[in-house]
Design an enzyme around this catalytic site. Sequence first.
Site, PDB file in Angstrom:
ATOM      1  N   ASP A  41       0.877  -1.175   0.000  1.00  0.00           N
ATOM      2  CA  ASP A  41       0.000   0.000   0.000  1.00  0.00           C
ATOM      3  C   ASP A  41       0.912   1.222   0.000  1.00  0.00           C
ATOM      4  O   ASP A  41       2.116   1.112   0.226  1.00  0.00           O
ATOM      5  CB  ASP A  41      -0.905   0.011   1.252  1.00  0.00           C
ATOM      6  N   ASP A  58       4.302   3.180  -4.060  1.00  0.00           N
ATOM      7  CA  ASP A  58       3.308   3.884  -4.869  1.00  0.00           C
ATOM      8  C   ASP A  58       3.176   3.117  -6.183  1.00  0.00           C
ATOM      9  O   ASP A  58       4.192   2.826  -6.837  1.00  0.00           O
ATOM     10  CB  ASP A  58       3.811   5.316  -5.111  1.00  0.00           C
ATOM     11  N   LEU A  59       1.958   2.817  -6.566  1.00  0.00           N
ATOM     12  CA  LEU A  59       1.750   2.084  -7.825  1.00  0.00           C
ATOM     13  C   LEU A  59       2.304   2.864  -9.023  1.00  0.00           C
ATOM     14  O   LEU A  59       2.581   2.278 -10.073  1.00  0.00           O
ATOM     15  CB  LEU A  59       0.259   1.812  -8.031  1.00  0.00           C
ATOM     16  N   GLY A  79      -5.476  -2.037  -4.722  1.00  0.00           N
ATOM     17  CA  GLY A  79      -4.912  -0.716  -4.465  1.00  0.00           C
ATOM     18  C   GLY A  79      -5.349   0.293  -5.508  1.00  0.00           C
ATOM     19  O   GLY A  79      -5.678  -0.070  -6.638  1.00  0.00           O
ATOM     20  N   ASN A 119     -18.673  -1.326 -10.007  1.00  0.00           N
ATOM     21  CA  ASN A 119     -19.987  -1.115 -10.659  1.00  0.00           C
ATOM     22  C   ASN A 119     -20.003   0.195 -11.458  1.00  0.00           C
ATOM     23  O   ASN A 119     -20.871   0.372 -12.318  1.00  0.00           O
ATOM     24  CB  ASN A 119     -21.104  -1.147  -9.608  1.00  0.00           C
ATOM     25  N   TYR A 143     -13.247   8.042 -12.343  1.00  0.00           N
ATOM     26  CA  TYR A 143     -12.946   6.797 -11.605  1.00  0.00           C
ATOM     27  C   TYR A 143     -13.466   5.582 -12.381  1.00  0.00           C
ATOM     28  O   TYR A 143     -12.731   4.602 -12.598  1.00  0.00           O
ATOM     29  CB  TYR A 143     -13.591   6.899 -10.219  1.00  0.00           C
TER      30      TYR A 143
HETATM   31  P1  NAI Z   1      -9.804   2.095  -0.058  1.00  0.00           P
HETATM   32  O1  NAI Z   1      -9.715   3.485  -0.593  1.00  0.00           O
HETATM   33  O2  NAI Z   1     -10.205   1.895   1.361  1.00  0.00           O
HETATM   34  O3  NAI Z   1      -8.422   1.333  -0.302  1.00  0.00           O
HETATM   35  C1  NAI Z   1      -7.598   1.572  -1.406  1.00  0.00           C
HETATM   36  C2  NAI Z   1      -6.157   1.490  -0.955  1.00  0.00           C
HETATM   37  O4  NAI Z   1      -5.319   1.762  -2.066  1.00  0.00           O
HETATM   38  C3  NAI Z   1      -5.824   2.525   0.140  1.00  0.00           C
HETATM   39  O5  NAI Z   1      -5.283   1.878   1.283  1.00  0.00           O
HETATM   40  C4  NAI Z   1      -4.809   3.434  -0.523  1.00  0.00           C
HETATM   41  O6  NAI Z   1      -3.790   3.888   0.351  1.00  0.00           O
HETATM   42  C5  NAI Z   1      -4.240   2.551  -1.624  1.00  0.00           C
HETATM   43  N1  NAI Z   1      -3.713   3.378  -2.710  1.00  0.00           N
HETATM   44  C6  NAI Z   1      -4.295   4.467  -3.278  1.00  0.00           C
HETATM   45  N2  NAI Z   1      -3.474   5.000  -4.202  1.00  0.00           N
HETATM   46  C7  NAI Z   1      -2.373   4.223  -4.231  1.00  0.00           C
HETATM   47  C8  NAI Z   1      -1.164   4.278  -4.964  1.00  0.00           C
HETATM   48  N3  NAI Z   1      -0.926   5.237  -5.866  1.00  0.00           N
HETATM   49  N4  NAI Z   1      -0.234   3.341  -4.728  1.00  0.00           N
HETATM   50  C9  NAI Z   1      -0.441   2.363  -3.803  1.00  0.00           C
HETATM   51  N5  NAI Z   1      -1.566   2.263  -3.064  1.00  0.00           N
HETATM   52  C10 NAI Z   1      -2.519   3.190  -3.282  1.00  0.00           C
HETATM   53  O7  NAI Z   1     -10.804   1.325  -1.028  1.00  0.00           O
HETATM   54  P2  NAI Z   1     -11.575  -0.032  -0.783  1.00  0.00           P
HETATM   55  O8  NAI Z   1     -12.976   0.275  -0.477  1.00  0.00           O
HETATM   56  O9  NAI Z   1     -10.805  -0.916   0.098  1.00  0.00           O
HETATM   57  O10 NAI Z   1     -11.545  -0.635  -2.265  1.00  0.00           O
HETATM   58  C11 NAI Z   1     -10.497  -1.476  -2.705  1.00  0.00           C
HETATM   59  C12 NAI Z   1     -10.577  -1.623  -4.207  1.00  0.00           C
HETATM   60  O11 NAI Z   1     -11.870  -2.113  -4.555  1.00  0.00           O
HETATM   61  C13 NAI Z   1     -10.393  -0.305  -4.956  1.00  0.00           C
HETATM   62  O12 NAI Z   1      -9.691  -0.541  -6.152  1.00  0.00           O
HETATM   63  C14 NAI Z   1     -11.813   0.119  -5.272  1.00  0.00           C
HETATM   64  O13 NAI Z   1     -11.857   0.907  -6.447  1.00  0.00           O
HETATM   65  C15 NAI Z   1     -12.504  -1.227  -5.457  1.00  0.00           C
HETATM   66  N6  NAI Z   1     -13.926  -1.158  -5.154  1.00  0.00           N
HETATM   67  C16 NAI Z   1     -14.365  -1.054  -3.864  1.00  0.00           C
HETATM   68  C17 NAI Z   1     -15.727  -0.998  -3.598  1.00  0.00           C
HETATM   69  C18 NAI Z   1     -16.273  -0.978  -2.199  1.00  0.00           C
HETATM   70  O14 NAI Z   1     -17.495  -0.965  -2.069  1.00  0.00           O
HETATM   71  N7  NAI Z   1     -15.467  -0.966  -1.149  1.00  0.00           N
HETATM   72  C19 NAI Z   1     -16.709  -1.003  -4.687  1.00  0.00           C
HETATM   73  C20 NAI Z   1     -16.119  -1.101  -6.018  1.00  0.00           C
HETATM   74  C21 NAI Z   1     -14.777  -1.192  -6.226  1.00  0.00           C
HETATM   75  C1  15L Z   2     -17.024   2.038  -5.593  1.00  0.00           C
HETATM   76  O1  15L Z   2     -16.484   1.745  -6.649  1.00  0.00           O
HETATM   77  C2  15L Z   2     -16.261   2.643  -4.475  1.00  0.00           C
HETATM   78  O2  15L Z   2     -14.935   2.163  -4.410  1.00  0.00           O
HETATM   79  C3  15L Z   2     -16.926   2.465  -3.112  1.00  0.00           C
HETATM   80  O3  15L Z   2     -16.317   3.364  -2.204  1.00  0.00           O
HETATM   81  C4  15L Z   2     -18.424   2.690  -3.188  1.00  0.00           C
HETATM   82  O4  15L Z   2     -18.679   4.021  -3.374  1.00  0.00           O
HETATM   83  C5  15L Z   2     -19.047   1.837  -4.274  1.00  0.00           C
HETATM   84  O5  15L Z   2     -18.370   1.957  -5.515  1.00  0.00           O
HETATM   85  C6  15L Z   2     -20.530   2.124  -4.524  1.00  0.00           C
HETATM   86  O6  15L Z   2     -20.918   2.276  -5.671  1.00  0.00           O
HETATM   87  O7  15L Z   2     -21.274   2.152  -3.538  1.00  0.00           O
END
Ligand code: NAI
Ligand code: 15L
Length: 272
Positions: A41, A58-59, A79, A119, A143
């Site tokens: 991360d 960093d990615l 990430g 989604n 996004y």
């Molecule tokens: P989050 O925002 O809590 O976690 C994402 C992580 O990626 C963070 O810990 C952040 O520090 C890290 N990150 C951000 N930019 C970075 C970079 N440049 N280099 C390295 N690390 C980096 O998001 P969450 O909710 O855990 O989601 C995880 C994945 O699932 C994401 O890709 C998100 O788009 C996807 N997702 C999540 C949903 C949800 O409902 N939680 C819904 C749809 C997709």
């Molecule tokens: C996503 O893609 C986001 O990562 C999450 O934070 C939520 O907003 C989710 O979609 C959503 O549509 O509820």
Amino acid sequence: MSDTAPSKPFRRLLLTGAAGGLGSVLRERVKAWTDVLRLSDLHDLGAAGDGEEIMCCDLADRAAVLKLCEGVDAVLHFGGISVEDKFEPIMQANILGLHHLYEAVHKAGVKRVIYASSNHVTGFYRTTDVVDADMPLRPDSFYGISKCFGEALSRYYYDRFGIETVCLRIGSSFPAPRAPRMMVTFLSYDDLVELVRCALLTPRVGHTIAFGVSDNATLWVDNRKAAHLGYRPKDSSTPFAALFPATGERPEAGDVTSIYQGGPFILAGPQY
Ligand code: NAI
Ligand code: 15L
């Protein structure tokens, strides 16, 4: 009876986004399937626990991502920027970062990626539509566009190099739905883990698009084209219905956040 523990299916898995909401859940649950879980991360991940190794980066840092994938059997890529933002940071983390990841995966000979799509690649379908994996993308935000890029890039790496990817179009994965819309898009953490398990362990996945939703009473997606994964959700948003009691009020005519599946993301983009 043998006193040796049964061997796990993987020697080393990489989990990116390990400090995030879903990454923190997966950090605990994925360990059962791998001898070593490599965590990454931007943010601090604390001390490595048993069977963990930590490599923060960093990615957008190509050299670091190339190292990250060395010696890895499969990648869980969670990430990146997870909500709408300005184009530049999304480009760095989700577009350039994803390109680095696939370049690294290719160089390291990694066979499979589980990619957290969203989604929001189809957020501009209406809430009266049912979307399946073959329907044209209709992203609702920068996004969402970055996730479309991820789905296309992973398709290319499968067609060109045979690297398998399961793109998980995750709905809303939180401990509980946070808004009425999420009664439809909800994915429980247990169902998320099961979906990731199916995506990792199904022998052949090619390039699969799967919708990450629980068995909610209403769904806007049709997962039949991912039936080969054998994912059977056990949870549903129904036990949370009391969080959103019916008021009898209808959304205002023209309220696009109710008309389209993407909800608030529809209006979150640039305000020209
Ligand atoms: P989050 O925002 O809590 O976690 C994402 C992580 O990626 C963070 O810990 C952040 O520090 C890290 N990150 C951000 N930019 C970075 C970079 N440049 N280099 C390295 N690390 C980096 O998001 P969450 O909710 O855990 O989601 C995880 C994945 O699932 C994401 O890709 C998100 O788009 C996807 N997702 C999540 C949903 C949800 O409902 N939680 C819904 C749809 C997709
Ligand atoms: C996503 O893609 C986001 O990562 C999450 O934070 C939520 O907003 C989710 O979609 C959503 O549509 O509820």
